[in-house]
Design a protein around this motif. Structure first.
Motif, PDB file in Angstrom:
ATOM      1  N   ASP A 144       7.860 -28.606  29.440  1.00 52.77           N
ATOM      2  CA  ASP A 144       8.374 -27.993  28.214  1.00 52.77           C
ATOM      3  C   ASP A 144       9.232 -26.770  28.535  1.00 52.77           C
ATOM      4  O   ASP A 144       9.808 -26.154  27.641  1.00 52.77           O
TER       5      ASP A 144
ATOM      6  N   ASP B 289       4.207 -26.784  39.535  1.00 53.16           N
ATOM      7  CA  ASP B 289       5.036 -26.208  38.474  1.00 53.16           C
ATOM      8  C   ASP B 289       6.468 -26.699  38.707  1.00 53.16           C
ATOM      9  O   ASP B 289       7.043 -26.435  39.772  1.00 53.16           O
TER      10      ASP B 289
ATOM     11  N   ASN C 222       4.050 -30.268  36.358  1.00 50.22           N
ATOM     12  CA  ASN C 222       3.674 -29.626  35.098  1.00 50.22           C
ATOM     13  C   ASN C 222       4.785 -28.731  34.512  1.00 50.22           C
ATOM     14  O   ASN C 222       5.749 -28.409  35.185  1.00 50.22           O
ATOM     15  N   LYS C 223       4.588 -28.344  33.288  1.00 52.15           N
ATOM     16  CA  LYS C 223       5.444 -27.394  32.548  1.00 52.15           C
ATOM     17  C   LYS C 223       6.821 -27.965  32.218  1.00 52.15           C
ATOM     18  O   LYS C 223       7.838 -27.277  32.304  1.00 52.15           O
TER      19      LYS C 223
ATOM     20  N   SER D 259       3.368 -31.846  30.447  1.00 52.97           N
ATOM     21  CA  SER D 259       3.153 -30.447  30.123  1.00 52.97           C
ATOM     22  C   SER D 259       1.697 -30.295  29.691  1.00 52.97           C
ATOM     23  O   SER D 259       1.296 -30.778  28.630  1.00 52.97           O
TER      24      SER D 259
END
Ligand code: G4P
Length: 546
Positions: free
Chosen positions: A163, A132, A160-161, A275
């Motif tokens: 966005d 993350d 990840n993430k 994402s």
């Protein structure tokens, strides 16, 4: 859950004819067998789901996990589960994508975290680490990473993430080196983040991938040879793009260079950003990952012989045993990683530990695409064998005259301990039977106190104790009492150096199933105190993840 035996015909695809050497080689070369490691909530389920979408296994997002409720949704995915009669969501997912046959082995996290989670990593050829971007490297990722690193297999990272607002990309890469001691090589680089996310600067494919552009049609802008885009492109006006160019210059000048030899041994990790939730950068990641990840390679036996994946004789090893969740059937499923040759239903194999011949009649392959006409389990694939108690974790099975025995799988040091006693002393027999069988499955470890032979159970996750208690009651009619000893550090001591008076309540002395002595230290402080008091005494962990 439906009866697996009755539905076996539906779920098992058999080999109709022996295949030629050439097609066997081709089949092996297509295999990509890996696990996704991450800390809970980093997005492992979401990215797995995107991959299953690409593989055509599911048709819409949200089918793997009913998000908020944590329940599995009734869907085509559920149908697959029902047909197989076991929970595939917690074991193996197989699909074809871009000319590859992909096997994803699940490493259960959250409260399902157990030794099986670690052991599954012994059966894969590569790992994907999902991080993350707001949190960076978290504890569970670190533990799982250490197991993979020790195996020396390639590790690919997906940040990840994107966005959401997260930490600086340079910071995240530096953290890989500082906390995990692995070099990071950025395959792509974010242009903005959170609300300001514009896209990805794709160093590998020499293009810019635009965020949220799929619907509008234009998804990629090719880069010029010097790594810039056409100056008239509106993106060049954006501050985020200018920042990215600055970062890319820095990476080109001072960053690591991509070194495939280092990637192969797990000394460098290719890093991708994206994402999973908005399906941004996932396909770019998957395509690169599958082209760089290795096909199944040879496995060394205990006699240091190399068993090649394309060998004529079949071989494999058991890395996990899972009880069938159907309470009417006591059978268990032994998960076998195929290491060579071809698996064929009904084949006779030798169990290396006992020399016994077993006929593998009851087997399932983890096929996701049931329309598949010809299916073979070859090196890299996982086969589920219905087991009535023949198999133990780490067992090797093989065909042919020459014995194939792979090294034992490592034991992972438990971190939580309880004392366990039967509530009804008249039911000792069922207590001992249940205890023996459940310990054999390998999710919990059994110890006895040194002097009094009281039972102590150790596990890496709390849920294992609850499952143990439940199954003792429901499957063996034995009600057990568990008294927590709490979180402890297990360290083995050479029996020649042991003096039982070294033990105290802060370092409980117990023995393992092999009779080897070990101390359960209350905390690091207690362990350090011990080292100070007995500087000449060597203590070892089985397979350290802490
Ligand atoms: P896990 O399997 O690693 O535990 O994570 P999972 O995929 O379940 O994702 C955890 C939460 O993070 C989910 O939120 C999921 O939607 C969200 N998530 C995953 N990838 C992304 C991403 O790329 N961007 C953003 N913004 N969120 C992402 P949730 O649906 O609210 O579930 P929950 O928190 O109620 O469990």
């Amino acid at each position: 859950m439906i009866d697996t035996q009755e539905n076996e015909g539906d779920i098992t695809t058999m080999i109709e004819q022996p295949v030629s050497k050439k097609t066997l080689d081709q089949a092996i070369a297509k295999r990509r067998t890996f696990a996704i490691i991450s800390h809970p909530d980093a997005g492992k389920t979401t990215i797995t789901e995107q991959m299953l979408l690409f593989g055509g296994v599911i048709r819409s997002a949200g089918t793997v996990k009913g998000k908020k409720s944590g329940q599995y949704a009734t869907s085509d995915w559920m149908e697959i589960e029902k047909k197989r009669g076991i929970s595939v969501t917690s074991s193996v997912m197989q699909f074809d994508y871009a000319g590859k046959r992909v096997n994803i082995l699940d490493t259960p996290g959250h409260e399902d975290f157990s030794e099986d989670t670690y052991r599954t990593l012994m059966a894969v050829d590569a790992a994907v680490m999902v991080i993350d971007t707001a949190k960076g490297v978290e504890p569970q990722t670190k533990k799982l990473f250490q197991v993979v690193k020790k195996r020396g297999i390639p590790i690919f990272t997906f940040m990840n993430k994107l966005d959401r607002d997260g930490r600086e990309p340079l910071d995240l890469i530096a953290e890989l080196e500082d906390l995990l001691h692995i070099e990071g090589y950025a395959m792509d680089w974010p242009i903005g983040m959170g609300k300001g996310l514009k896209g990805l600067y794709d160093r590998q494919n020499k293009r810019i991938e635009l965020y949220g552009s799929e619907a509008k049609g234009e998804q990629f802008i090719p880069l010029n040879a010097d790594g810039t885009i056409d100056p008239s492109n509106p993106l060049t006006e954006e501050g985020e793009y200018q920042d990215t160019l600055g970062d890319i210059d820095l990476l080109n000048e001072a960053g690591n260079t991509l070194d495939l030899a280092k990637v192969a041994t797990g000394d460098q990790t290719p890093v991708f950003f994206g994402s999973a939730l908005t399906n941004f950068g996932v396909k770019t990641f998957l395509d690169s990952f599958l082209s760089m990840a290795p096909a199944p390679a040879g496995h060394k036996t205990v006699d240091d012989k190399l068993v090649k994946p394309d060998a004529d004789e079949f071989s494999g090893f058991v890395f996990k045993i899972q009880a069938n969740m159907n309470p009417n059937h006591r059978d268990r499923i032994a998960f076998v990683r195929v290491t060579s040759g071809e698996f064929e239903k009904g084949m006779d194999v030798t169990l290396a530990r006992t020399g016994k011949t077993l006929r593998l009649n009851n087997a399932t392959e983890f096929m996701s695409d049931e329309r598949e006409q010809v299916s073979r389990a070859v090196a890299g694939d996982i086969v589920g064998l219905y087991d009535t108690g023949n198999f133990a974790i780490g067992d090797s099975i093989y065909t042919g005259k020459e014995k194939i025995q792979f090294p034992k799988l490592p034991q992972f040091t438990p971190e939580l301990f309880v004392r366990v006693t039967p509530k009804n002393v008249m039911k000792q027999k069922s207590f001992h039977k249940g205890m023996k069988q459940l310990v054999q499955e390998g999710a919990i470890q059994l110890y006895k106190t040194w002097n009094t032979d009281d039972y102590v159970l150790g596990a890496v996750g709390q849920l294992q104790f609850e499952v143990f208690q439940y199954r003792m009651l429901h499957e063996y009619h034995s009600e057990v009492e568990m008294t927590p000893i709490g979180s402890r550090t297990a360290r083995w001591i050479d029996p020649d150096q042991l003096d039982p008076s070294m033990a105290s309540s802060r370092n409980l002395l117990v023995k393992d199933l092999a009779g080897q002595p070990l101390f359960l230290f209350e905390n690091r402080f207690a362990e350090n105190w011990f080292h100070d008091k007995y500087p000449d005494v060597q203590l070892t962990a089985k397979f350290q993840t802490d």
